[in-house]
Design an enzyme around this catalytic site. Structure first.
Site, PDB file in Angstrom:
ATOM      1  N   PRO A 253     -19.128  41.739 -21.023  1.00 46.96           N
ATOM      2  CA  PRO A 253     -17.700  41.626 -21.329  1.00 46.96           C
ATOM      3  C   PRO A 253     -16.862  41.310 -20.094  1.00 46.96           C
ATOM      4  O   PRO A 253     -15.884  40.569 -20.172  1.00 46.96           O
ATOM      5  CB  PRO A 253     -17.352  43.010 -21.900  1.00 46.96           C
ATOM      6  CG  PRO A 253     -18.636  43.494 -22.491  1.00 46.96           C
ATOM      7  CD  PRO A 253     -19.702  42.994 -21.555  1.00 46.96           C
ATOM      8  N   TYR A 254     -17.237  41.864 -18.933  1.00 47.44           N
ATOM      9  CA  TYR A 254     -16.527  41.536 -17.694  1.00 47.44           C
ATOM     10  C   TYR A 254     -16.568  40.035 -17.430  1.00 47.44           C
ATOM     11  O   TYR A 254     -15.527  39.404 -17.170  1.00 47.44           O
ATOM     12  CB  TYR A 254     -17.141  42.288 -16.514  1.00 47.44           C
ATOM     13  CG  TYR A 254     -16.671  41.772 -15.177  1.00 47.44           C
ATOM     14  CD1 TYR A 254     -15.361  41.993 -14.741  1.00 47.44           C
ATOM     15  CD2 TYR A 254     -17.528  41.051 -14.343  1.00 47.44           C
ATOM     16  CE1 TYR A 254     -14.923  41.510 -13.525  1.00 47.44           C
ATOM     17  CE2 TYR A 254     -17.099  40.571 -13.127  1.00 47.44           C
ATOM     18  CZ  TYR A 254     -15.794  40.792 -12.717  1.00 47.44           C
ATOM     19  OH  TYR A 254     -15.363  40.299 -11.505  1.00 47.44           O
ATOM     20  N   GLY A 255     -17.761  39.444 -17.495  1.00 51.81           N
ATOM     21  CA  GLY A 255     -17.886  38.011 -17.267  1.00 51.81           C
ATOM     22  C   GLY A 255     -17.098  37.192 -18.269  1.00 51.81           C
ATOM     23  O   GLY A 255     -16.509  36.162 -17.928  1.00 51.81           O
TER      24      GLY A 255
ATOM     25  N   THR B  87     -14.290  38.139 -19.727  1.00 50.50           N
ATOM     26  CA  THR B  87     -12.863  38.208 -19.396  1.00 50.50           C
ATOM     27  C   THR B  87     -12.527  37.366 -18.175  1.00 50.50           C
ATOM     28  O   THR B  87     -11.445  36.772 -18.109  1.00 50.50           O
ATOM     29  CB  THR B  87     -12.404  39.655 -19.168  1.00 50.50           C
ATOM     30  OG1 THR B  87     -13.097  40.239 -18.049  1.00 50.50           O
ATOM     31  CG2 THR B  87     -12.617  40.501 -20.412  1.00 50.50           C
ATOM     32  N   LYS B  88     -13.439  37.276 -17.215  1.00 55.68           N
ATOM     33  CA  LYS B  88     -13.178  36.433 -16.047  1.00 55.68           C
ATOM     34  C   LYS B  88     -13.157  34.959 -16.432  1.00 55.68           C
ATOM     35  O   LYS B  88     -12.329  34.188 -15.936  1.00 55.68           O
ATOM     36  CB  LYS B  88     -14.212  36.693 -14.956  1.00 55.68           C
ATOM     37  CG  LYS B  88     -14.141  38.059 -14.327  1.00 55.68           C
ATOM     38  CD  LYS B  88     -12.797  38.321 -13.662  1.00 55.68           C
ATOM     39  CE  LYS B  88     -12.611  37.547 -12.380  1.00 55.68           C
ATOM     40  NZ  LYS B  88     -11.324  37.885 -11.706  1.00 55.68           N
TER      41      LYS B  88
END
Length: 357
Positions: A168-170, A172-173
């Site tokens: 999920p971090y990737g 959002t980036k």
């Protein structure tokens, strides 16, 4: 909204890569989001040393609102504490020559369970900032993206590769990156965007949960180091001094086109190499405990840096050993200043995409 802040005594000092090939100095009013973070604090210092008037925005409680007047050697700083997703940004963006957008919530593992907060900090905040930049007529935005957008690609990673984020971090980036480019493509927008995909950033003031911080802290404090996998997995480790230079080069680059650029060294080093170098620099042989590799752990991340070389004239110039020495020195000073307050997190050291910028 940013990574952990370093204290003022933790300033990096002399660039181990030498003084040649400096990025052009920014003058006038410059805005930095995530100004209290690892990269942001280095960038703010560099910009002020170049004579810029810096407006620094961060939501950290430790980021004290203040006004520092310019001196003979430093530009001014107007520090604003606020959340980009809610703050009125019009005044702080007025007459800004460039906005450096570094504010983000980092980390892969927490993004699986705290996704609403990642959406808030990485996506909604970027949308509101870019909308405000268009309204204010900001000519250029340089934003921090991440090699995490590539996901599990093996070998050298190119900007032409299809992004396949694995967390999920990737996601959002990548969403923040695409949002910024979409705003720049609007017919009523005067701005261009440079989205810089940072690889594994290290150096003085690095977040305590990151791999190199934890290795150095464990060595200096005499703790064992547990490593997922056999230590042969590799990463493109790029020093924060080089990151700051890439940011300022992107801000001053000629041309009006928006672009996405990798920022790394173009080479990779293994976990075992970092452990060995840390042992040499600290004088303490790391007590390494190897464990099973984790599912989804990527064996290799290496940046294809040819586009940044062509567009910006950027080449990373800080060798890993010299860069690690600056972080070891900073960690020693931090521990000496506060011997009972550990500067690094405990637990096992992994090399999943969590460890990417």
């Amino acid at each position: 909204m940013s990574g952990d802040a370093r204290d003022e005594d933790g300033a990096a000092g002399k660039d181990p890569g030498g003084s040649t090939g400096k990025a052009p100095a920014q003058t006038g009013k410059v805005v930095v989001t995530g100004a209290a973070g690892f990269i942001g604090s280095h960038l703010v210092e560099s910009l002020r040393r170049g004579g810029a008037h810096v407006v620094g925005i961060d939501r950290k409680a430790s980021w004290t609102e203040r006004e520092i007047q310019p001196s003979a050697t430093m530009g001014s700083l107007h520090a604003i504490r606020g959340d980009l997703a809610f703050s009125d940004l019009a005044e702080c963006l007025e007459d800004a020559s460039v906005v450096f957008h570094l504010a983000a919530l980092p980390g892969v593992r927490p993004s699986w369970t705290q996704f609403p907060e990642y959406l808030h900090c990485n996506v909604l905040a970027t949308q509101r900032l870019m909308d405000a930049c268009v309204r204010a007529g900001v000519p250029r935005v340089v934003m921090a993206s991440s090699s995490s957008v590539y996901g599990g690609a093996e070998g050298r990673m190119s900007e032409d590769d299809l992004p396949r984020p694995l967390s999920p971090y990737g996601v959002t980036k990548l969403a923040a990156e695409r949002l910024a480019l979409a705003f720049a493509a609007r017919r009523d927008a005067a701005l261009t965007v440079s989205a810089l995909r940072f690889f594994t950033v290290y150096g003085p003031g690095q977040r305590p949960d990151m791999f190199i911080s934890r290795v150095i802290g464990a060595a200096l404090q005499g703790r064992p180091i547990e490593v997922y996998g056999d230590g042969t997995q590799v990463r493109d480790f790029v020093h924060v001094f080089d990151i700051v230079r890439a940011l300022t080069l992107a801000a001053g680059a000629p041309g009006r086109g928006s672009t996405v650029l990798n920022v790394g060294t173009g080479s990779a080093s293994s976990v075992n190499e970092v452990l060995a170098l840390t042992g040499e620099l600290t004088g303490v042989r790391p007590d390494v405990r190897y464990g099973a590799a984790r599912i989804g752990d990527v064996r290799c991340t290496t940046a294809d840096v040819s586009r940044a070389e062509r567009r910006l004239g950027f080449t990373a110039r800080t060798p890993l050993r010299a860069g690690l020495a600056t972080q070891v020195e900073w960690a020693r000073r931090t521990l000496t200043a506060s011997p009972h307050a550990p500067t690094t997190g405990g637990g096992r050291i992994g090399m999943t995409p969590t460890d990417r910028a």
